[in-house]
Design a protein around this motif. Structure first.
Motif: not given
Length: 321
Positions: A123-124, A199-203, A238-241, A280-283
């Motif tokens: 978000d930031a 792909d920032s949605n992950g695997k 995925h950006p969570k990692v 275009g959010h997780l990305a």
């Protein structure tokens, strides 16, 4: 921080041109940095959490909703009223948002999110991306977000601050096209191999519902996109990692951790990279990590429209495995 002045206080104010407060080169600040600068002239703190602002926020922070810096363009296939907020907002919207937030041309903006999940810094990062696209790059994100600020005993308020209208303007600025990728750029990456896609949605993961089968992370039953799958030869991350949890708060990992996660995903940080997701959010998070933490600079770009746009191009095919 800008505040409303009235009466004799306003008339007695001597106008001086404040020097801009420069952010760190990696566009990340911690709680100690913010505490030491929170009363500095020209600092604007922006809360981009989806909820919770009225119940308590960093003292003096203003709130940005989706409509303040994101623009819906395509109709949601399940609702004729819902627009997909997959793009940076129109120039006029951004100029008005900045001004009502008290942003001057020489201001400094710090964005913060929740900090309660590994992906929250997206978000930031999206706020950072939006400002940079419009030629305003003296921005940073608060590591750990609001959760980290509370953990550090930062000052909190539930009062909405009154701010002077800022003098921010887009006139004379150069929009930063180098960080924005288009669908045509994605086509070029696929066909020529001149850039990687991420792909920032992950695997791909198996759902618990056998009727649904497997799906690309985060895309099952998503009404904002018309097709399932991922771009040909796309990497997945995925950006969570990219975050680490400490005492209930998620902070961005160090360069070594993030570098290892990009490498595991098969990303070559010496080669141009286009991050995408659904809208275009997780990305924005993987774009930010690549550009600032790994030092990729302009090699890291983000596809603002992402799959919400690309899947509406009827002759573009996706991979489902």
């Amino acid at each position: 921080m800008r505040k409303v002045l009235s009466g004799l206080a306003a008339s007695a104010l001597i106008s001086v041109s404040a020097m801009a407060l420069n952010v760190p080169a990696n566009h990340i600040v911690d709680d100690a940095w913010l505490k030491s600068h929170i009363n500095d002239e020209g600092l604007v703190i922006v809360d981009v959490r989806k909820k919770g602002y009225a119940d308590g926020h960093i003292k003096g922070a203003v709130e940005w909703k989706n409509k303040d810096f994101r623009e819906g363009r395509y109709r949601n296939k399940n609702s004729e009223k819902a627009m997909i907020p997959g793009y940076v907002a129109a120039p006029l919207t951004i100029e008005r948002t900045m001004q009502k937030s008290g942003v001057d041309n020489n201001s400094t903006i710090i964005f913060y999110s929740d900090g309660l999940k590994g992906k929250d810094f997206r978000d930031a990062a999206l706020g950072d991306f939006t400002c940079e696209y419009y030629g305003f790059d003296n921005v940073a994100i608060l590591d750990g977000g609001f959760a980290g600020w509370k953990k550090a005993d930062g000052e909190i308020s539930n009062e909405k601050p009154k701010v002077e209208k800022g003098n921010f303007t887009l006139k004379g600025r150069v929009f930063n096209q180098t960080i924005m990728a288009t669908g045509e750029d994605v086509d070029e990456a696929i066909w020529t191999g001149n850039a990687q896609t991420l792909d920032s949605n992950g695997k791909q993961e198996e759902t618990k519902d056998k009727k649904k089968g497997s799906h690309w992370y985060g895309t099952a039953k998503d009404p904002r996109r018309l097709k399932e799958g991922h771009l040909p030869d796309a990497k997945a991350l995925h950006p969570k990692v990219l975050s680490v949890k400490k005492d209930g708060v998620y902070y961005l990992g160090n360069k070594e951790l993030i570098e290892s996660k990009f490498k595991e995903a098969g990303v070559d940080t010496n080669k141009p990279l286009i991050s995408y997701c659904n809208t275009g959010h997780l990305a924005a998070a993987t774009w930010f990590a690549g550009k600032y933490i790994l030092g990729m600079g302009d090699k890291s770009r983000m596809y603002s429209g992402s799959m919400a746009e690309y899947t509406r191009w009827s002759k573009r095919k996706l991979i489902k495995k």
